[in-house]
Motif scaffolding. Structure first.
Motif, PDB file in Angstrom:
ATOM      1  N   LYS A 185       9.497  14.367  -1.360  1.00 28.31           N
ATOM      2  CA  LYS A 185       9.700  13.427  -0.260  1.00 28.31           C
ATOM      3  C   LYS A 185       8.656  12.318  -0.243  1.00 28.31           C
ATOM      4  O   LYS A 185       8.656  11.469   0.659  1.00 28.31           O
ATOM      5  CB  LYS A 185       9.677  14.176   1.075  1.00 28.31           C
ATOM      6  CG  LYS A 185       8.389  14.943   1.335  1.00 28.31           C
ATOM      7  CD  LYS A 185       8.492  15.746   2.621  1.00 28.31           C
ATOM      8  CE  LYS A 185       7.235  16.580   2.850  1.00 28.31           C
ATOM      9  NZ  LYS A 185       7.322  17.389   4.077  1.00 28.31           N
ATOM     10  N   SER A 186       7.757  12.318  -1.230  1.00 28.01           N
ATOM     11  CA  SER A 186       6.736  11.265  -1.318  1.00 28.01           C
ATOM     12  C   SER A 186       7.255  10.113  -2.172  1.00 28.01           C
ATOM     13  O   SER A 186       7.737  10.316  -3.291  1.00 28.01           O
ATOM     14  CB  SER A 186       5.446  11.812  -1.934  1.00 28.01           C
ATOM     15  OG  SER A 186       4.850  12.775  -1.094  1.00 28.01           O
ATOM     16  N   ALA A 187       7.178   8.899  -1.632  1.00 27.91           N
ATOM     17  CA  ALA A 187       7.633   7.705  -2.346  1.00 27.91           C
ATOM     18  C   ALA A 187       6.438   6.867  -2.751  1.00 27.91           C
ATOM     19  O   ALA A 187       5.448   6.760  -2.018  1.00 27.91           O
ATOM     20  CB  ALA A 187       8.570   6.892  -1.462  1.00 27.91           C
ATOM     21  N   PHE A 188       6.498   6.276  -3.939  1.00 25.23           N
ATOM     22  CA  PHE A 188       5.427   5.448  -4.465  1.00 25.23           C
ATOM     23  C   PHE A 188       5.964   4.075  -4.830  1.00 25.23           C
ATOM     24  O   PHE A 188       7.118   3.931  -5.238  1.00 25.23           O
ATOM     25  CB  PHE A 188       4.844   6.045  -5.758  1.00 25.23           C
ATOM     26  CG  PHE A 188       4.134   7.346  -5.608  1.00 25.23           C
ATOM     27  CD1 PHE A 188       2.743   7.392  -5.554  1.00 25.23           C
ATOM     28  CD2 PHE A 188       4.836   8.540  -5.559  1.00 25.23           C
ATOM     29  CE1 PHE A 188       2.082   8.591  -5.450  1.00 25.23           C
ATOM     30  CE2 PHE A 188       4.187   9.744  -5.454  1.00 25.23           C
ATOM     31  CZ  PHE A 188       2.806   9.775  -5.393  1.00 25.23           C
ATOM     32  N   ILE A 189       5.100   3.080  -4.708  1.00 22.94           N
ATOM     33  CA  ILE A 189       5.334   1.777  -5.330  1.00 22.94           C
ATOM     34  C   ILE A 189       4.252   1.611  -6.391  1.00 22.94           C
ATOM     35  O   ILE A 189       3.065   1.821  -6.117  1.00 22.94           O
ATOM     36  CB  ILE A 189       5.263   0.627  -4.313  1.00 22.94           C
ATOM     37  CG1 ILE A 189       6.374   0.757  -3.276  1.00 22.94           C
ATOM     38  CG2 ILE A 189       5.362  -0.727  -5.022  1.00 22.94           C
ATOM     39  CD1 ILE A 189       6.289  -0.254  -2.150  1.00 22.94           C
TER      40      ILE A 189
ATOM     41  N   TYR B 145       7.856  -0.763  -9.756  1.00 26.83           N
ATOM     42  CA  TYR B 145       8.639   0.462  -9.804  1.00 26.83           C
ATOM     43  C   TYR B 145       8.604   1.167  -8.455  1.00 26.83           C
ATOM     44  O   TYR B 145       7.547   1.287  -7.833  1.00 26.83           O
ATOM     45  CB  TYR B 145       8.087   1.419 -10.862  1.00 26.83           C
ATOM     46  CG  TYR B 145       8.325   0.984 -12.287  1.00 26.83           C
ATOM     47  CD1 TYR B 145       9.501   1.341 -12.958  1.00 26.83           C
ATOM     48  CD2 TYR B 145       7.383   0.221 -12.969  1.00 26.83           C
ATOM     49  CE1 TYR B 145       9.716   0.941 -14.271  1.00 26.83           C
ATOM     50  CE2 TYR B 145       7.598  -0.169 -14.280  1.00 26.83           C
ATOM     51  CZ  TYR B 145       8.772   0.185 -14.931  1.00 26.83           C
ATOM     52  OH  TYR B 145       8.980  -0.207 -16.225  1.00 26.83           O
ATOM     53  N   HIS B 146       9.776   1.621  -8.010  1.00 24.45           N
ATOM     54  CA  HIS B 146       9.881   2.514  -6.860  1.00 24.45           C
ATOM     55  C   HIS B 146      10.167   3.898  -7.420  1.00 24.45           C
ATOM     56  O   HIS B 146      11.190   4.111  -8.093  1.00 24.45           O
ATOM     57  CB  HIS B 146      11.007   2.069  -5.929  1.00 24.45           C
ATOM     58  CG  HIS B 146      10.719   0.792  -5.217  1.00 24.45           C
ATOM     59  ND1 HIS B 146      10.385   0.736  -3.882  1.00 24.45           N
ATOM     60  CD2 HIS B 146      10.707  -0.497  -5.658  1.00 24.45           C
ATOM     61  CE1 HIS B 146      10.180  -0.521  -3.531  1.00 24.45           C
ATOM     62  NE2 HIS B 146      10.369  -1.289  -4.597  1.00 24.45           N
ATOM     63  N   VAL B 147       9.271   4.828  -7.175  1.00 21.21           N
ATOM     64  CA  VAL B 147       9.413   6.172  -7.726  1.00 21.21           C
ATOM     65  C   VAL B 147       9.227   7.195  -6.612  1.00 21.21           C
ATOM     66  O   VAL B 147       8.694   6.887  -5.535  1.00 21.21           O
ATOM     67  CB  VAL B 147       8.380   6.423  -8.857  1.00 21.21           C
ATOM     68  CG1 VAL B 147       8.544   5.406  -9.972  1.00 21.21           C
ATOM     69  CG2 VAL B 147       6.966   6.375  -8.316  1.00 21.21           C
TER      70      VAL B 147
ATOM     71  N   ALA C  82       0.839  -1.191   0.000  1.00 20.26           N
ATOM     72  CA  ALA C  82       0.000   0.000   0.000  1.00 20.26           C
ATOM     73  C   ALA C  82       0.876   1.243   0.000  1.00 20.26           C
ATOM     74  O   ALA C  82       1.919   1.287   0.660  1.00 20.26           O
ATOM     75  CB  ALA C  82      -0.914   0.007   1.226  1.00 20.26           C
ATOM     76  N   ASN C  83       0.470   2.245  -0.761  1.00 14.89           N
ATOM     77  CA  ASN C  83       1.081   3.572  -0.700  1.00 14.89           C
ATOM     78  C   ASN C  83       0.292   4.392   0.306  1.00 14.89           C
ATOM     79  O   ASN C  83      -0.872   4.731   0.063  1.00 14.89           O
ATOM     80  CB  ASN C  83       1.043   4.246  -2.073  1.00 14.89           C
ATOM     81  CG  ASN C  83       1.909   3.539  -3.092  1.00 14.89           C
ATOM     82  OD1 ASN C  83       3.129   3.479  -2.952  1.00 14.89           O
ATOM     83  ND2 ASN C  83       1.285   2.984  -4.124  1.00 14.89           N
ATOM     84  N   ILE C  84       0.883   4.660   1.449  1.00 12.63           N
ATOM     85  CA  ILE C  84       0.227   5.431   2.505  1.00 12.63           C
ATOM     86  C   ILE C  84       0.994   6.738   2.671  1.00 12.63           C
ATOM     87  O   ILE C  84       2.207   6.739   2.875  1.00 12.63           O
ATOM     88  CB  ILE C  84       0.193   4.643   3.824  1.00 12.63           C
ATOM     89  CG1 ILE C  84      -0.617   3.348   3.630  1.00 12.63           C
ATOM     90  CG2 ILE C  84      -0.421   5.487   4.938  1.00 12.63           C
ATOM     91  CD1 ILE C  84      -0.616   2.440   4.838  1.00 12.63           C
ATOM     92  N   PHE C  85       0.276   7.843   2.562  1.00 11.03           N
ATOM     93  CA  PHE C  85       0.903   9.159   2.538  1.00 11.03           C
ATOM     94  C   PHE C  85       0.735   9.847   3.888  1.00 11.03           C
ATOM     95  O   PHE C  85      -0.313  10.410   4.188  1.00 11.03           O
ATOM     96  CB  PHE C  85       0.289   9.996   1.409  1.00 11.03           C
ATOM     97  CG  PHE C  85       0.422   9.349   0.056  1.00 11.03           C
ATOM     98  CD1 PHE C  85       1.639   9.325  -0.594  1.00 11.03           C
ATOM     99  CD2 PHE C  85      -0.665   8.726  -0.538  1.00 11.03           C
ATOM    100  CE1 PHE C  85       1.777   8.710  -1.828  1.00 11.03           C
ATOM    101  CE2 PHE C  85      -0.542   8.112  -1.776  1.00 11.03           C
ATOM    102  CZ  PHE C  85       0.688   8.101  -2.421  1.00 11.03           C
TER     103      PHE C  85
END
Length: 357
Positions: free
Chosen positions: A321-325, A315-317, A251-254
């Motif tokens: 400062k926000s990171a996504f998978i 992909y890791h992008v 999960a991408n949790i911001f």
């Protein structure tokens, strides 16, 4: 089409087969299970999922009668069994280690529980033949367990648990000792057996894919308590907490995003925005917008790394400062991005979820 209210009403009419009422189990100073209240409907396949130490195996051991609750009560078909020994609970149990009798043939392993119940020899032989044929082991009845593969031993263990026709089937990490291909085959077999026999089934596992694949309903446990309960699709699509979101897949949790998250629903107080990696679309930064761009949010990000995983590329992008998978299914003619590439990420605002921290 029936409404959600109609479905809930119909579901509530299914009689409860198993009930935990305020059950606590304490070992020394540690509460392995805390004030557990739970109902399992007749014929339901319910999986208890959680990490090591969450209390899931203790729940199964309490239900099987191998341990007694410190507080609370357990009911099966409306009758308390908290003080009833395991051998009187009429349940089929399948362990991760199979627990077959090593000195008995496959046929004798299946015949033994019938013999203990006083079934006549002719009837025992007929039932064993039916089960061996059902699990595709008709030619292996004379073998010893050590002469079988892991998948074959698991089929014997399942057959032995079902052959005496118990109303409840308990599965303790039933596929944990198998490799991936065998696990998938046995998942199909377990689903088929559940559909055929309709047994109320409780499965304990730490394997998220197994839980989502097999179950009518999943319970996620954490530190001896239920974190969330729901259908597999409901839990995955709408997790209530960060723990559930991360435990059921990625999960991408911001927590502190470098941009304002847009969503179709208002963000409740005390929650964080979350989006699943497969819900994010990835394209070159200069690619034309999608036809439904008005319903999407997009950002331009930088690729940090790409991991090839057969049917998927992960992909890791990053954007500030926000990171996504991002997970992308591999397809022919697909553009592949490398470290440092600028890409556009976009997602439907309706795919954003909010979870408690």
């Amino acid at each position: 089409m029936p409404s959600a209210k109609d479905e809930a009403k119909e579901e509530s009419l299914v009689p409860a087969q198993i009930e935990f009422r305020g059950v606590t189990k304490i070992y020394g100073q540690v509460a392995a299970v805390r004030d557990l209240s739970l109902t399992v409907r007749r014929g339901e396949f319910m999986t208890i999922l959680g990490p090591s130490g969450s209390g899931k195996t203790t729940v199964l051991m309490l239900l099987a009668g191998f341990v007694a609750p410190s507080n609370g009560d357990i009911l099966i078909s409306g009758k308390s069994v908290a003080a009833v020994p395991s051998y009187r609970r009429d349940q089929g149990v399948v362990f991760q280690s199979y627990a077959l009798f090593p000195h008995m043939t496959v046929r004798r392993n299946l015949e033994f529980p019938l013999e203990m119940r006083g079934m006549k020899a002719v009837e025992r032989a007929e039932r064993v033949d039916r089960f061996l044929d059902r699990v595709h082991l008709a030619d292996l009845g004379g073998r010893m367990p050590s002469q079988l593969s892991g998948g074959q031993q698991q089929r014997v263990a399942l057959s032995r648990a079902l052959i005496a026709d118990p109303p409840v089937l308990l599965l303790d990490e039933p596929l944990g000792a198998l490799d991936r291909n065998l696990r998938e085959q046995m998942q199909d077999e377990i689903r088929s057996l559940h559909k055929e026999f309709g047994k109320t089934t409780i499965c304990v596992t730490h394997d998220q894919e197994e839980a989502l694949t097999l179950s009518d309903r999943v319970i996620v446990m954490r530190a001896g308590r239920i974190e969330q309960t729901g259908t597999p699709e409901g839990l995955y699509d709408r997790p209530a907490t960060c723990f559930v979101a991360n435990f059921l897949g990625e999960a991408n949790i911001f927590e502190d995003p470098a941009f304002k998250i847009e969503a179709d629903e208002a963000q409740p107080s005390g929650t964080l925005a979350m989006i699943r990696p497969e819900r994010i679309c990835l394209a070159a930064a200069t690619a034309p917008e999608r036809p439904d761009a008005a319903h999407r949010q997009s950002v331009t990000a930088t690729v940090n790394k790409m991991i090839y995983a057969g049917p998927l590329r992960k992909y890791h992008v990053s954007f500030g400062k926000s990171a996504f998978i991002v997970r992308q299914h591999v397809g022919s003619g697909q553009e592949i991005f490398e470290h440092g590439d600028k890409v556009r990420l976009d997602w439907l605002r309706s795919d954003v979820r909010f979870v408690m921290a």
